[in-house]
Write a protein that holds these residues in place. Structure first.
Motif, PDB file in Angstrom:
ATOM      1  N   HIS A  54      -1.512   4.394  -0.411  1.00 56.70           N
ATOM      2  CA  HIS A  54      -1.995   3.482   0.621  1.00 56.70           C
ATOM      3  C   HIS A  54      -2.711   2.292  -0.023  1.00 56.70           C
ATOM      4  O   HIS A  54      -2.522   1.140   0.398  1.00 56.70           O
ATOM      5  CB  HIS A  54      -2.933   4.234   1.558  1.00 56.70           C
ATOM      6  N   ILE A  55      -3.497   2.533  -1.035  1.00 56.18           N
ATOM      7  CA  ILE A  55      -4.205   1.453  -1.737  1.00 56.18           C
ATOM      8  C   ILE A  55      -3.205   0.517  -2.410  1.00 56.18           C
ATOM      9  O   ILE A  55      -3.367  -0.710  -2.366  1.00 56.18           O
ATOM     10  CB  ILE A  55      -5.223   2.023  -2.739  1.00 56.18           C
ATOM     11  N   ARG A  56      -2.159   1.065  -2.998  1.00 58.49           N
ATOM     12  CA  ARG A  56      -1.115   0.206  -3.583  1.00 58.49           C
ATOM     13  C   ARG A  56      -0.479  -0.670  -2.511  1.00 58.49           C
ATOM     14  O   ARG A  56      -0.167  -1.843  -2.738  1.00 58.49           O
ATOM     15  CB  ARG A  56      -0.056   1.044  -4.299  1.00 58.49           C
ATOM     16  N   GLY A  57      -0.307  -0.094  -1.301  1.00 55.56           N
ATOM     17  CA  GLY A  57       0.234  -0.857  -0.187  1.00 55.56           C
ATOM     18  C   GLY A  57      -0.688  -2.002   0.212  1.00 55.56           C
ATOM     19  O   GLY A  57      -0.223  -3.111   0.514  1.00 55.56           O
ATOM     20  N   ILE A  58      -1.991  -1.746   0.201  1.00 48.51           N
ATOM     21  CA  ILE A  58      -2.961  -2.800   0.517  1.00 48.51           C
ATOM     22  C   ILE A  58      -2.905  -3.898  -0.536  1.00 48.51           C
ATOM     23  O   ILE A  58      -2.940  -5.091  -0.212  1.00 48.51           O
ATOM     24  CB  ILE A  58      -4.387  -2.213   0.640  1.00 48.51           C
ATOM     25  N   LYS A  59      -2.781  -3.509  -1.778  1.00 45.92           N
ATOM     26  CA  LYS A  59      -2.664  -4.497  -2.861  1.00 45.92           C
ATOM     27  C   LYS A  59      -1.456  -5.395  -2.626  1.00 45.92           C
ATOM     28  O   LYS A  59      -1.539  -6.619  -2.768  1.00 45.92           O
ATOM     29  CB  LYS A  59      -2.563  -3.784  -4.209  1.00 45.92           C
ATOM     30  N   SER A  60      -0.339  -4.788  -2.240  1.00 43.42           N
ATOM     31  CA  SER A  60       0.865  -5.574  -1.942  1.00 43.42           C
ATOM     32  C   SER A  60       0.635  -6.508  -0.763  1.00 43.42           C
ATOM     33  O   SER A  60       1.103  -7.652  -0.764  1.00 43.42           O
ATOM     34  CB  SER A  60       2.044  -4.644  -1.633  1.00 43.42           C
ATOM     35  N   MET A  61      -0.081  -6.015   0.246  1.00 48.17           N
ATOM     36  CA  MET A  61      -0.380  -6.863   1.405  1.00 48.17           C
ATOM     37  C   MET A  61      -1.164  -8.103   0.971  1.00 48.17           C
ATOM     38  O   MET A  61      -0.868  -9.215   1.421  1.00 48.17           O
ATOM     39  CB  MET A  61      -1.191  -6.075   2.447  1.00 48.17           C
TER      40      MET A  61
END
Length: 123
Positions: A54-61
């Protein structure tokens, strides 16, 4: 850049060379052996892996210039997930470690360790 801090804590760095301290998990308790069931450990590790994704997803966002309110909503979700893991770890500690210490006659030392950990954990 991986190294070791003065407190023998591994140091991680992100892509901006910001050092992030990671706690040393090879600790021993003076009051008891730190032993938990494989199932319990697996559940906690699985939750942490989902949070990591989920944190990696936020980074991508952030990298894709996603609107700030959307990013903040996802950060709040991660914060809630981390809080849930903390509650699971605390519950496990109370039901396993504290109970074991009470049975072994080490409850006072165990309670002091718990208080010290909570002092570090709570804001």
């Amino acid at each position: 850049m991986n190294g070791t801090s003065k407190q023998n804590e591994p140091i991680l760095s992100d892509s901006n060379d910001t050092k992030i301290s990671e706690p040393n998990h090879n600790h021993t308790h003076s009051t008891h052996d730190h032993v938990h069931s494989e199932e319990s450990l697996r559940k906690i590790v699985n939750r942490l892996s989902r949070i990591e994704g989920h944190i990696r997803g936020i980074k991508s966002m952030v990298q894709q210039n996603t609107p700030c309110p959307d990013v903040l909503l996802q950060i709040a979700a991660v914060r809630g997930a981390i809080d849930k893991v903390a509650r699971i770890v605390l519950d496990e500690h109370l039901t396993e470690c504290v109970a074991r210490a009470a049975k072994d006659g080490n409850i006072d030392a165990e309670m002091e360790e718990l208080k010290a950990a909570l002092d570090r954990f709570l804001p």
